[in-house]
Write a protein that holds these residues in place. Structure first.
Motif, PDB file in Angstrom:
ATOM      1  N   PRO A   2       0.796  -1.233   0.000  1.00  0.00           N
ATOM      2  CA  PRO A   2       0.000   0.000   0.000  1.00  0.00           C
ATOM      3  C   PRO A   2       0.822   1.272   0.000  1.00  0.00           C
ATOM      4  CG  PRO A   2      -0.043  -1.080   2.153  1.00  0.00           C
ATOM      5  CD  PRO A   2       0.595  -2.040   1.218  1.00  0.00           C
ATOM      6  N   ASP A   3       2.029   1.239   0.572  1.00  0.00           N
ATOM      7  CA  ASP A   3       2.836   2.459   0.649  1.00  0.00           C
ATOM      8  C   ASP A   3       3.811   2.594  -0.510  1.00  0.00           C
ATOM      9  OD1 ASP A   3       1.640   3.178   3.061  1.00  0.00           O
ATOM     10  OD2 ASP A   3       3.053   1.955   4.215  1.00  0.00           O
ATOM     11  N   ALA A   4       3.867   1.591  -1.389  1.00  0.00           N
ATOM     12  CA  ALA A   4       4.814   1.637  -2.506  1.00  0.00           C
ATOM     13  C   ALA A   4       4.381   2.674  -3.521  1.00  0.00           C
ATOM     14  CB  ALA A   4       4.919   0.270  -3.166  1.00  0.00           C
ATOM     15  N   ARG A   5       5.360   3.394  -4.049  1.00  0.00           N
ATOM     16  CA  ARG A   5       5.103   4.305  -5.159  1.00  0.00           C
ATOM     17  C   ARG A   5       5.545   3.669  -6.466  1.00  0.00           C
ATOM     18  NH1 ARG A   5       7.992  10.209  -6.175  1.00  0.00           N
ATOM     19  NH2 ARG A   5       7.251  10.449  -8.326  1.00  0.00           N
ATOM     20  N   VAL A   6       6.643   2.914  -6.429  1.00  0.00           N
ATOM     21  CA  VAL A   6       7.198   2.269  -7.621  1.00  0.00           C
ATOM     22  C   VAL A   6       7.314   0.772  -7.354  1.00  0.00           C
ATOM     23  CG1 VAL A   6       9.175   2.145  -9.196  1.00  0.00           C
ATOM     24  CG2 VAL A   6       8.513   4.351  -8.199  1.00  0.00           C
ATOM     25  N   GLY A  85      -2.007   2.323 -13.120  1.00  0.00           N
ATOM     26  CA  GLY A  85      -2.882   3.433 -12.780  1.00  0.00           C
ATOM     27  C   GLY A  85      -2.869   3.795 -11.311  1.00  0.00           C
ATOM     28  N   GLU A  86      -2.364   2.897 -10.477  1.00  0.00           N
ATOM     29  CA  GLU A  86      -2.304   3.145  -9.031  1.00  0.00           C
ATOM     30  C   GLU A  86      -0.862   3.356  -8.559  1.00  0.00           C
ATOM     31  OE1 GLU A  86      -5.026   3.505  -7.327  1.00  0.00           O
ATOM     32  OE2 GLU A  86      -6.343   2.931  -8.981  1.00  0.00           O
ATOM     33  N   LYS A  87       0.060   2.591  -9.116  1.00  0.00           N
ATOM     34  CA  LYS A  87       1.483   2.680  -8.807  1.00  0.00           C
ATOM     35  C   LYS A  87       2.250   2.926 -10.111  1.00  0.00           C
ATOM     36  CE  LYS A  87       0.418   0.998  -4.671  1.00  0.00           C
ATOM     37  NZ  LYS A  87       0.433   1.831  -3.438  1.00  0.00           N
ATOM     38  N   THR A  88       3.521   3.255 -10.001  1.00  0.00           N
ATOM     39  CA  THR A  88       4.385   3.302 -11.167  1.00  0.00           C
ATOM     40  C   THR A  88       5.053   1.940 -11.303  1.00  0.00           C
ATOM     41  OG1 THR A  88       4.810   5.675 -10.940  1.00  0.00           O
ATOM     42  CG2 THR A  88       6.381   4.398 -12.245  1.00  0.00           C
ATOM     43  N   VAL A  89       4.778   1.266 -12.392  1.00  0.00           N
ATOM     44  CA  VAL A  89       5.306  -0.071 -12.635  1.00  0.00           C
ATOM     45  C   VAL A  89       6.501   0.023 -13.572  1.00  0.00           C
ATOM     46  CG1 VAL A  89       4.799  -2.346 -13.587  1.00  0.00           C
ATOM     47  CG2 VAL A  89       3.040  -1.119 -12.307  1.00  0.00           C
ATOM     48  N   ILE A  90       7.589  -0.682 -13.239  1.00  0.00           N
ATOM     49  CA  ILE A  90       8.748  -0.805 -14.127  1.00  0.00           C
ATOM     50  C   ILE A  90       8.982  -2.291 -14.349  1.00  0.00           C
ATOM     51  CG2 ILE A  90      11.178  -0.305 -14.518  1.00  0.00           C
ATOM     52  CD1 ILE A  90      10.938   2.043 -12.587  1.00  0.00           C
ATOM     53  N   VAL A  91       8.797  -2.739 -15.588  1.00  0.00           N
ATOM     54  CA  VAL A  91       8.977  -4.146 -15.930  1.00  0.00           C
ATOM     55  C   VAL A  91      10.367  -4.338 -16.508  1.00  0.00           C
ATOM     56  CG1 VAL A  91       8.084  -6.123 -17.210  1.00  0.00           C
ATOM     57  CG2 VAL A  91       6.502  -4.334 -16.423  1.00  0.00           C
ATOM     58  N   LEU A  92      11.073  -5.350 -15.997  1.00  0.00           N
ATOM     59  CA  LEU A  92      12.396  -5.697 -16.497  1.00  0.00           C
ATOM     60  C   LEU A  92      12.266  -6.922 -17.393  1.00  0.00           C
ATOM     61  CD1 LEU A  92      14.346  -5.423 -13.097  1.00  0.00           C
ATOM     62  CD2 LEU A  92      13.829  -3.600 -14.743  1.00  0.00           C
TER      63      LEU A  92
END
Length: 278
Positions: A2-6, A85-92
């Motif tokens: 819940p507290d994650a931004r990325v 849409g809720e967090k910033t996702v970075i896919v590797l």
């Protein structure tokens, strides 16, 4: 989370590269990128904001892959759909088939998205007899029946690696194209600026000059300089409309001195630096 931004998540698959006739090995990309990334420090010039962002960045690990391209793409979508849409996702990644799984996440979450791809190839080839592959993700996404993938722009293209029919196909759907030879910092900024919100930015490392990024699935000649590439990554990170990212096609099996993995990790680092500056 819940507290994650990325949130970082790995897609360790290159089965789509094999289907596309590319060089296997990108399945090791997520591990190689993490290995290089976790040796890097926050930006020494302005560490506070960067460090604060890292405190709210979570690595969710790799999704379990089976080698079945379509099943693995849906598994990636299932994983990230609650976050887009809720967090910033970075896919590797992983091969560029990563992108279709990534975009399926938006479709599954019923969220519209616009695509900004940095690549030497257009990756709008038709699906082959054996199925989806690393050269088809953006055609598949644009043709998805949900209609949630709204537009496609691609920058860094090599004119000798793109069929004219594919360039026409993109333009006919309102897409924008920027050839690699025409890009400088100002042109990169100008290309990013009109991208509609929300957007996903895809970074295919084979768009970089081969001597700087030798470990890729589809090597070429005459790519972007690392300076321009990293400028694009940071500029997309700063752009508030870009909600998710991916870095794909790093192939540690073919790398030299870890330079491609380091550049891929630096791409993530510059995305994070841009996000920290928002």
């Amino acid at each position: 989370m819940p507290d994650a931004r990325v949130i970082l998540v790995g897609f360790p698959s290159d089965a789509g590269v094999a289907r596309n006739g590319g060089r296997p090995g990108a399945s090791g990309g997520p591990a190689a990128i993490r290995d290089a990334l976790y040796k890097m420090t926050p930006d020494a010039r302005s560490p506070e904001a960067f460090a604060a962002l890292l405190e709210r960045t979570v690595d969710a690990g790799d999704i379990a892959v089976s080698g079945d391209v379509e099943a693995d793409q849906h598994a990636l979508a299932d994983t990230i759909a609650p976050w887009v849409g809720e967090k910033t996702v970075i896919v590797l990644g992983g091969g560029h088939e990563t992108a279709y799984g990534h975009l399926l996440g938006y479709c599954q979450a019923q969220r519209d998205v616009h695509v900004l791809n940095w690549d030497a190839h257009a990756d709008v080839r038709e699906v082959g007899a054996s199925g989806a592959h690393s050269g088809s993700p953006f055609r598949q996404a644009l043709e998805h029946p949900s209609g949630h993938v709204r537009s496609y722009s691609v920058a860094g293209l090599h004119p000798w690696r793109v069929a004219a029919a594919h360039a026409d196909w993109i333009r006919a759907r309102g897409g924008r194209i920027a050839w690699g030879a025409d890009l400088d910092r100002a042109a990169i900024d100008a290309f990013i600026h009109p991208t509609p919100r929300p957007a996903m930015a895809s970074f295919d490392i084979d768009a970089v000059a081969a001597p700087e990024a030798p470990g890729v699935s589809a090597p070429g000649v005459g790519g972007l300089s690392p300076r321009l590439w990293l400028h694009a990554a940071e500029a997309c990170g700063r752009a508030r409309g870009v909600g998710s990212f991916e870095v794909v096609e790093a192939n540690p099996r073919l790398d030299q001195d870890g330079r491609t993995a380091t550049l891929a990790a630096l791409t993530v680092w510059h995305i994070l630096r841009g996000l920290a500056a928002r």
